[in-house]
Design a protein around this motif. Structure first.
Motif, PDB file in Angstrom:
ATOM      1  N   GLY A 402    -104.957  -1.416  78.346  1.00 40.08           N
ATOM      2  CA  GLY A 402    -104.496  -2.199  77.208  1.00 40.08           C
ATOM      3  C   GLY A 402    -102.998  -2.441  77.210  1.00 40.08           C
ATOM      4  N   LYS A 403    -102.333  -2.126  78.313  1.00 39.32           N
ATOM      5  CA  LYS A 403    -100.889  -2.399  78.417  1.00 39.32           C
ATOM      6  C   LYS A 403    -100.697  -3.896  78.646  1.00 39.32           C
ATOM      7  CE  LYS A 403     -98.351  -1.322  82.271  1.00 39.32           C
ATOM      8  NZ  LYS A 403     -97.212  -2.163  82.616  1.00 39.32           N
ATOM      9  N   MET A 404     -99.819  -4.495  77.842  1.00 45.00           N
ATOM     10  CA  MET A 404     -99.593  -5.933  78.020  1.00 45.00           C
ATOM     11  C   MET A 404     -98.123  -6.237  78.223  1.00 45.00           C
ATOM     12  SD  MET A 404    -102.448  -8.207  76.300  1.00 45.00           S
ATOM     13  CE  MET A 404    -102.030  -9.343  77.572  1.00 45.00           C
ATOM     14  N   ASP A 405     -97.847  -7.165  79.154  1.00 41.76           N
ATOM     15  CA  ASP A 405     -96.467  -7.528  79.440  1.00 41.76           C
ATOM     16  C   ASP A 405     -96.292  -9.035  79.511  1.00 41.76           C
ATOM     17  OD1 ASP A 405     -95.214  -4.802  80.205  1.00 41.76           O
ATOM     18  OD2 ASP A 405     -97.106  -4.874  81.325  1.00 41.76           O
ATOM     19  N   PHE A 406     -95.209  -9.493  78.913  1.00 38.85           N
ATOM     20  CA  PHE A 406     -94.775 -10.885  79.061  1.00 38.85           C
ATOM     21  C   PHE A 406     -93.519 -10.848  79.911  1.00 38.85           C
ATOM     22  CE2 PHE A 406     -96.973 -13.591  75.861  1.00 38.85           C
ATOM     23  CZ  PHE A 406     -97.773 -12.614  75.303  1.00 38.85           C
ATOM     24  N   ASP A 407     -93.569 -11.444  81.098  1.00 41.52           N
ATOM     25  CA  ASP A 407     -92.397 -11.434  81.970  1.00 41.52           C
ATOM     26  C   ASP A 407     -91.827 -12.837  82.121  1.00 41.52           C
ATOM     27  OD1 ASP A 407     -92.121  -8.769  82.513  1.00 41.52           O
ATOM     28  OD2 ASP A 407     -93.544  -8.791  84.205  1.00 41.52           O
ATOM     29  N   ASP A 408     -90.601 -13.027  81.655  1.00 41.77           N
ATOM     30  CA  ASP A 408     -89.891 -14.321  81.796  1.00 41.77           C
ATOM     31  C   ASP A 408     -90.777 -15.499  81.418  1.00 41.77           C
ATOM     32  OD1 ASP A 408     -87.718 -12.934  82.891  1.00 41.77           O
ATOM     33  OD2 ASP A 408     -88.698 -12.949  84.872  1.00 41.77           O
ATOM     34  N   VAL A 409     -91.466 -15.373  80.319  1.00 46.21           N
ATOM     35  CA  VAL A 409     -92.402 -16.439  79.943  1.00 46.21           C
ATOM     36  C   VAL A 409     -91.667 -17.595  79.273  1.00 46.21           C
ATOM     37  CG1 VAL A 409     -94.284 -17.024  78.365  1.00 46.21           C
ATOM     38  CG2 VAL A 409     -94.441 -14.990  79.795  1.00 46.21           C
ATOM     39  N   VAL A 410     -91.964 -18.794  79.726  1.00 44.68           N
ATOM     40  CA  VAL A 410     -91.520 -20.019  79.057  1.00 44.68           C
ATOM     41  C   VAL A 410     -92.797 -20.768  78.733  1.00 44.68           C
ATOM     42  CG1 VAL A 410     -90.265 -22.190  79.311  1.00 44.68           C
ATOM     43  CG2 VAL A 410     -89.398 -20.112  80.403  1.00 44.68           C
ATOM     44  N   PHE A 411     -92.875 -21.306  77.511  1.00 46.09           N
ATOM     45  CA  PHE A 411     -94.102 -22.029  77.195  1.00 46.09           C
ATOM     46  C   PHE A 411     -93.820 -23.274  76.358  1.00 46.09           C
ATOM     47  CE2 PHE A 411     -97.722 -23.084  74.526  1.00 46.09           C
ATOM     48  CZ  PHE A 411     -98.665 -23.319  75.519  1.00 46.09           C
ATOM     49  N   ALA A 412     -94.470 -24.362  76.718  1.00 43.87           N
ATOM     50  CA  ALA A 412     -94.394 -25.611  75.953  1.00 43.87           C
ATOM     51  C   ALA A 412     -95.786 -26.216  75.906  1.00 43.87           C
ATOM     52  CB  ALA A 412     -93.433 -26.579  76.620  1.00 43.87           C
ATOM     53  N   TYR A 413     -96.203 -26.693  74.712  1.00 42.00           N
ATOM     54  CA  TYR A 413     -97.498 -27.378  74.623  1.00 42.00           C
ATOM     55  C   TYR A 413     -97.399 -28.722  75.337  1.00 42.00           C
ATOM     56  CZ  TYR A 413     -99.199 -24.086  71.118  1.00 42.00           C
ATOM     57  OH  TYR A 413     -99.623 -22.967  70.460  1.00 42.00           O
ATOM     58  N   ASN A 414     -96.266 -29.396  75.097  1.00 38.56           N
ATOM     59  CA  ASN A 414     -96.022 -30.629  75.843  1.00 38.56           C
ATOM     60  C   ASN A 414     -94.552 -30.714  76.206  1.00 38.56           C
ATOM     61  OD1 ASN A 414     -94.992 -31.457  73.264  1.00 38.56           O
ATOM     62  ND2 ASN A 414     -97.111 -31.907  72.713  1.00 38.56           N
ATOM     63  N   ALA A 415     -94.255 -31.612  77.126  1.00 39.45           N
ATOM     64  CA  ALA A 415     -92.944 -31.621  77.777  1.00 39.45           C
ATOM     65  C   ALA A 415     -91.765 -31.729  76.810  1.00 39.45           C
ATOM     66  CB  ALA A 415     -92.895 -32.753  78.786  1.00 39.45           C
ATOM     67  N   ASP A 416     -91.976 -32.423  75.671  1.00 37.28           N
ATOM     68  CA  ASP A 416     -90.795 -32.685  74.845  1.00 37.28           C
ATOM     69  C   ASP A 416     -90.379 -31.543  73.913  1.00 37.28           C
ATOM     70  OD1 ASP A 416     -93.233 -34.548  74.329  1.00 37.28           O
ATOM     71  OD2 ASP A 416     -92.611 -33.839  72.344  1.00 37.28           O
ATOM     72  N   GLY A 459     -93.369 -17.974  84.332  1.00 39.49           N
ATOM     73  CA  GLY A 459     -93.502 -16.545  84.098  1.00 39.49           C
ATOM     74  C   GLY A 459     -94.951 -16.122  84.036  1.00 39.49           C
ATOM     75  N   SER A 460     -95.190 -14.879  83.609  1.00 34.62           N
ATOM     76  CA  SER A 460     -96.574 -14.427  83.598  1.00 34.62           C
ATOM     77  C   SER A 460     -96.866 -13.474  82.438  1.00 34.62           C
ATOM     78  CB  SER A 460     -96.903 -13.740  84.923  1.00 34.62           C
ATOM     79  OG  SER A 460     -96.230 -12.506  84.985  1.00 34.62           O
ATOM     80  N   VAL A 461     -98.126 -13.503  82.030  1.00 34.96           N
ATOM     81  CA  VAL A 461     -98.624 -12.572  81.027  1.00 34.96           C
ATOM     82  C   VAL A 461     -99.577 -11.645  81.763  1.00 34.96           C
ATOM     83  CG1 VAL A 461     -99.853 -12.343  78.848  1.00 34.96           C
ATOM     84  CG2 VAL A 461     -98.487 -14.388  79.292  1.00 34.96           C
ATOM     85  N   GLN A 462     -99.411 -10.327  81.588  1.00 38.28           N
ATOM     86  CA  GLN A 462    -100.214  -9.389  82.370  1.00 38.28           C
ATOM     87  C   GLN A 462    -100.921  -8.359  81.501  1.00 38.28           C
ATOM     88  OE1 GLN A 462     -97.007  -7.752  84.515  1.00 38.28           O
ATOM     89  NE2 GLN A 462     -96.399  -9.777  85.261  1.00 38.28           N
TER      90      GLN A 462
END
Ligand SMILES: Nc1ncnc2c1ncn2[C@@H]1O[C@H](COP(=O)(O)OP(=O)(O)OP(=O)(O)O)[C@@H](O)[C@H]1O
Ligand SMILES: [Mg+2]
Length: 644
Positions: A402-416, A459-462
């Protein structure tokens, strides 16, 4: 049912689906209003107002056509043998139908004189017997053809329906958020209907009609080439008439479809929003608007009828004029001795029958137009690929910690617009986190990334150090469960709905889960307890009760990571407290992220995260943060004051 299947509807339930019976234009129109962004992978078939586009570039039309043809080909491939049989049967049966007048002609010109001159009945009996056999064989073959054609079209539709359903169900949340359920419903209903109509009647009529005309023309020419020439002349006005009908009917039929779509959209919108309509006394404005749309529809229909009012009589006129010409020319030739009476009768019959399928052929074009538009839209959906694809080489993780990591995550639903600009978060196994922050801060987005409804742009979610993109989907869905505010109930009993969390769960397990979240009491008060049908009167539950049921569902699923996105928002304070008591014991050995606007929830958390504009601005234990001077301390103080 896997947990993936369980979760998707929970998230999509908020989308309007009231337009179930609206034709495609209707729901497409709504859809366009709701989402301006086209699906990236496919050509959008929607115009500015959501009506069917007809301004495709050459390349686009070609691609659309190629795509629907490929789909049609793949649907027809398994039916090849049956299609060949169908072709043989239809050719033979139509030839049989066309043989009738020729036999009559032969009977009159040869068998009848034999009886009259030589008292020889053999040819007469022969021709009558042949006529009867041909007629019976024709009828049997026609029946066979009808059944065969229906079986083939049903097989194609069955396949297509299944494909559309299974494929749409597999597509990611991103697709469903853009492609509103209203639109996807019209793919499964009105689009498939127009294809069915074409396959069931239009195509049959076209094939039979064309063959009939061709055979009739051949028989006519074989019997009497001069009459064939007269018929050929009549083809000129017929061709012009059909062209004229097609070009006019295309625009007029489109106009009726658009008008009927408006009527339905307005009707559906009014009825789904009936509470707001009545609360704000919008009835009289609606009456005027609706009256206008209905009037438009009436006018559009009248124009179509006017078109037929010209087409039908002109068609009959051409047919009759041709018949008259054939009879006059033939009459002169009988007088001259170059044609026999029986042959003239047969020729007249052929000339008359030749025009029978003309109207259906003209109509076919219309059915073909809407069916091919439907096919293009359906093939567009089938072409979509899940934006959250299953891993090629999945990593199994049967027993996650159940260990969760967000590493250098960038997120956009759409480009703008980037929603999470730079995100790092490390959650040790077993930690309970309260996630707070203002509306639009990105909390639900974070939750959706954690449950892999979306993949990060960078980035990644683990989970346990394994990138969610590489994790076996079943293991991932078993380990991570998200509960949202929209607790969706499927038709069935209360127990069925809870058991969704763990298919095959025993009644004891279900009741234990319900008790743990404090749902047991209200369930027992329902007419049939756990067996109450949630769609029946009496089984209707309140929003808060629905949330308790979806809680029980999640508890039964017993995931390693539990995400609650405002899952307690509809509960009253006592119920929420009850849930929280359950929560505390239940969250003891699992990782949990609780998103809540009510700070009471925060009390049970080990750690509080405050999120603003896609960033974590505060991170600490509740006590530390409350003791500080940050945003959470202010929020907490305001909340405590409100309690006094
Ligand atoms: N499906 C989507 N497509 C495009 N943008 C979206 C989508 N969902 C959310 N957003 C945008 O992302 C941002 C963060 O939204 P999110 O739902 O994560 O906020 P939130 O913190 O959960 O807010 P709330 O407390 O109101 O639930 C918002 O600006 C929103 O407009
Ligand atoms: Mg939210």
């Amino acid at each position: 049912m896997s947990q993936q299947e369980q979760q998707l509807p929970v998230e999509t339930a908020a989308q309007p689906s009231g337009a179930a019976s609206a034709p495609q234009e209707a729901v497409d129109e709504q859809a366009a209003a709701q989402s301006a962004a086209p699906i990236t992978a496919s050509i959008t078939t929607l115009g500015v107002r959501g009506e069917e586009r007809d301004d495709f570039t050459k390349a686009e039309s070609k691609r659309l056509r190629r795509r629907s043809l490929a789909l049609l080909g793949s649907l027809a491939a398994p039916l090849k043998a049956r299609l060949v049989l169908l072709a043989v049967v239809v050719v033979v049966s139509t030839a049989g139908t066309v043989a009738g007048p020729a036999l009559i002609a032969w009977g009159i010109d040869n068998a009848l004189p034999a009886v009259l001159d030589r008292n020889d009945w053999v040819p007469a009996f022969g021709v009558v017997a042949t006529y009867i056999v041909v007629a019976i064989a024709g009828a049997v073959l026609t029946a066979w053809y009808t059944v065969l054609a229906a079986r083939i079209s049903q097989a194609i539709l069955f396949d297509l329906r299944k494909r559309v359903f299974l494929h749409t169900q597999r597509l990611s949340l991103e697709f469903h958020e853009t492609y509103t359920s209203g639109r996807i419903i019209s793919r499964q209903t009105s689009d498939l209907d127009s294809i069915r109509e074409l396959l069931d009647s239009g195509l049959n009529q076209l094939i039979q009609g064309v063959l009939y005309m061709v055979f009739t023309a051949i028989a006519l020419v074989a019997l009497d080439p001069t009459s064939g020439l007269v018929l050929a002349v009549s083809l000129v006005p017929l061709w012009f008439l059909i062209r004229w009908f097609q070009s006019n009917s295309q625009t007029l039929f489109r106009a009726t479809r658009v008008a009927s779509a408006r009527v339905i959209v307005h009707f559906v919108e009014t009825m789904t929003g009936i509470r707001a309509v009545q609360a704000f006394r919008k009835e009289s404005r609606n009456r005027d608007e609706y009256g206008g749309y209905v009037e438009d529809y009436r006018v559009a229909n009248t124009k179509v009828f006017n078109l037929f009012g010209t087409f039908d009589p002109v068609l009959v006129l051409i047919g009759n004029a041709t018949l008259a010409a054939v009879v006059i020319v033939g009459g002169f030739r009988i007088v001259g001795g170059s044609l026999e009476v029986g042959a003239l009768l047969a020729v007249a019959l052929y000339a008359k029958r030749f025009f029978d399928p003309a109207q259906e052929l003209a109509m076919f074009y219309n059915g073909y137009q809407s069916a091919s538009a439907a096919m293009e839209k359906i093939s567009g959906v089938l072409e979509e690929r899940p934006s959250v694809p299953d891993p090629v080489k999945p990593t199994r993780l049967a027993d996650a910690s159940g260990k969760m990591d967000f590493d250098d995550v960038v997120f956009a639903y759409n480009a703008d617009k980037v929603v999470l600009p730079a995100f790092d978060l490390h959650i040790p196994a077993g930690q309970t986190i309260a996630l707070v922050g203002s509306t639009g801060a990105g909390k639900s987005t974070l939750a959706k990334l954690m449950a892999r409804f979306y993949d990060p742009s960078q980035g990644s979610v683990q989970l346990d150090g394994v990138d969610l993109r590489e994790l076996d989907t079943k293991d991932m869905r078993r380990a991570i469960v998200m509960v949202t505010q929209e607790a969706y109930l499927f038709s069935g009993s209360v127990a069925d709905n809870i058991a969704l969390g763990k298919p095959g769960a025993s009644r004891e397990e279900i009741e234990r889960a319900a008790k743990a979240v404090g749902a047991h009491e209200f369930i027992m008060a329902l007419p049939d307890g756990y067996d109450t049908d949630v769609n029946k009167r009496g089984g209707r539950v309140s929003a808060g009760q629905r949330q308790l049921l979806s809680f029980a569902r999640a508890f039964l699923a017993d995931p390693k990571v539990l995400i609650l996105d405002e899952a307690t928002a509809s509960l009253d304070i006592p119920s929420e407290r009850l849930v929280q008591e359950g929560l505390e014991t239940l969250l003891a050995d699992r990782t949990a992220v609780i998103i809540a606007h009510r700070l009471s929830t925060v009390a049970i958390a080990h750690r509080v995260l405050v999120m603003e504009h896609g960033r974590i601005v505060e991170d600490g234990t509740p006590d530390d943060l409350i003791a500080g001077t940050g945003r959470f301390a202010q929020l907490h103080a305001a909340w405590r004051d409100s309690l006094v």
